[in-house]
Scaffold this motif. Structure first.
Motif, PDB file in Angstrom:
ATOM      1  N   ALA A 129       0.834  -1.217   0.000  1.00  0.00           N
ATOM      2  CA  ALA A 129       0.000   0.000   0.000  1.00  0.00           C
ATOM      3  C   ALA A 129       0.862   1.257   0.000  1.00  0.00           C
ATOM      4  O   ALA A 129       0.575   2.218  -0.725  1.00  0.00           O
ATOM      5  N   VAL A 130       1.929   1.254   0.787  1.00  0.00           N
ATOM      6  CA  VAL A 130       2.837   2.407   0.812  1.00  0.00           C
ATOM      7  C   VAL A 130       3.498   2.572  -0.558  1.00  0.00           C
ATOM      8  O   VAL A 130       3.581   3.688  -1.086  1.00  0.00           O
ATOM      9  N   GLY A 131       3.948   1.486  -1.160  1.00  0.00           N
ATOM     10  CA  GLY A 131       4.572   1.553  -2.488  1.00  0.00           C
ATOM     11  C   GLY A 131       3.623   2.106  -3.535  1.00  0.00           C
ATOM     12  O   GLY A 131       3.982   2.992  -4.312  1.00  0.00           O
ATOM     13  N   LEU A 132       2.399   1.590  -3.557  1.00  0.00           N
ATOM     14  CA  LEU A 132       1.414   2.067  -4.532  1.00  0.00           C
ATOM     15  C   LEU A 132       1.071   3.537  -4.304  1.00  0.00           C
ATOM     16  O   LEU A 132       0.924   4.310  -5.258  1.00  0.00           O
ATOM     17  N   SER A 133       0.959   3.925  -3.057  1.00  0.00           N
ATOM     18  CA  SER A 133       0.595   5.316  -2.766  1.00  0.00           C
ATOM     19  C   SER A 133       1.741   6.289  -3.049  1.00  0.00           C
ATOM     20  O   SER A 133       1.519   7.486  -3.200  1.00  0.00           O
ATOM     21  N   THR A 134       2.948   5.776  -3.136  1.00  0.00           N
ATOM     22  CA  THR A 134       4.112   6.620  -3.440  1.00  0.00           C
ATOM     23  C   THR A 134       4.182   6.986  -4.930  1.00  0.00           C
ATOM     24  O   THR A 134       4.671   8.061  -5.275  1.00  0.00           O
ATOM     25  N   ILE A 135       3.676   6.132  -5.781  1.00  0.00           N
ATOM     26  CA  ILE A 135       3.818   6.316  -7.231  1.00  0.00           C
ATOM     27  C   ILE A 135       3.371   7.700  -7.710  1.00  0.00           C
ATOM     28  O   ILE A 135       4.139   8.374  -8.413  1.00  0.00           O
ATOM     29  N   PRO A 136       2.181   8.173  -7.371  1.00  0.00           N
ATOM     30  CA  PRO A 136       1.773   9.488  -7.900  1.00  0.00           C
ATOM     31  C   PRO A 136       2.681  10.637  -7.472  1.00  0.00           C
ATOM     32  O   PRO A 136       2.789  11.639  -8.180  1.00  0.00           O
ATOM     33  N   PHE A 137       3.339  10.497  -6.346  1.00  0.00           N
ATOM     34  CA  PHE A 137       4.179  11.579  -5.833  1.00  0.00           C
ATOM     35  C   PHE A 137       5.563  11.639  -6.474  1.00  0.00           C
ATOM     36  O   PHE A 137       6.221  12.670  -6.424  1.00  0.00           O
ATOM     37  N   ILE A 138       6.009  10.538  -7.063  1.00  0.00           N
ATOM     38  CA  ILE A 138       7.359  10.519  -7.634  1.00  0.00           C
ATOM     39  C   ILE A 138       7.391  10.830  -9.123  1.00  0.00           C
ATOM     40  O   ILE A 138       8.430  11.168  -9.665  1.00  0.00           O
ATOM     41  N   ILE A 139       6.248  10.748  -9.799  1.00  0.00           N
ATOM     42  CA  ILE A 139       6.220  10.892 -11.252  1.00  0.00           C
ATOM     43  C   ILE A 139       6.743  12.249 -11.716  1.00  0.00           C
ATOM     44  O   ILE A 139       7.685  12.332 -12.511  1.00  0.00           O
TER      45      ILE A 139
END
Length: 165
Positions: A129-139
């Motif tokens: 869940a943490v990994g998936l939620s990080t994706i939008p912030f790193i793009i």
């Protein structure tokens, strides 16, 4: 001309303007699920992302070939378009985000193991869940960084002035 007409007249790039773009994020999703799935599925997600990057580079090469026709230097322009797209996409869609999500998930799983008494399955699902939620912030930061990197290096070599989206 209003904005609606302008959008209608603009050619749709399936690799940038449609759901196909999300295939470039497959490896990030794979990395987020690494604690829960066999590693072969994670590598499969990299294969999907690599196929997307390659298809986009080939598409941009075809478009450059059509745009430059029989002009002198056409081969160089096509090669530059393919190289620029492939390198940009490889860095911004595969290498940097894959590494980032991998490290975020590894750190999360480690910290949960050291600081909580949660059962392993809960720690793994939380990590995902943490990994998936990080994706939008790193793009966006990764995209801007790769633009800067290429503008400061490769694009100077082949004189490419059009930035990737």
């Amino acid at each position: 001309m209003d904005m609606t007409e302008e959008k209608t007249n603009k050619a749709v790039d399936i690799y940038r303007d449609t759901w196909v773009r999300f295939l470039g994020y497959a490896n990030e999703v794979g990395e987020a699920f690494r604690p829960l799935v066999p590693v072969s599925l994670v590598w499969g997600s990299y294969a999907v992302a690599t196929a997307y990057v390659t298809a986009d580079a080939v598409d941009k090469g075809k478009k450059a070939a059509l745009a430059h026709g029989d002009e002198p230097g056409q081969t160089t322009r096509v090669a530059a378009a393919v190289a620029d797209t492939f390198v940009w996409q490889a860095l911004a869609s595969i290498v940097i985000p894959g590494f980032t999500i991998n490290r975020v998930c590894a750190a999360t799983l480690y910290l949960l193991g050291r600081t909580t008494k949660l059962p392993l399955p809960v720690r793994k699902w939380t990590t995902t869940a943490v990994g998936l939620s990080t994706i939008p912030f790193i793009i966006s930061p990764i995209d801007r960084s790769v633009d800067y990197l290429l503008d400061s290096s490769l694009r100077k070599v082949y004189g490419h002035s059009e930035k990737q989206e």
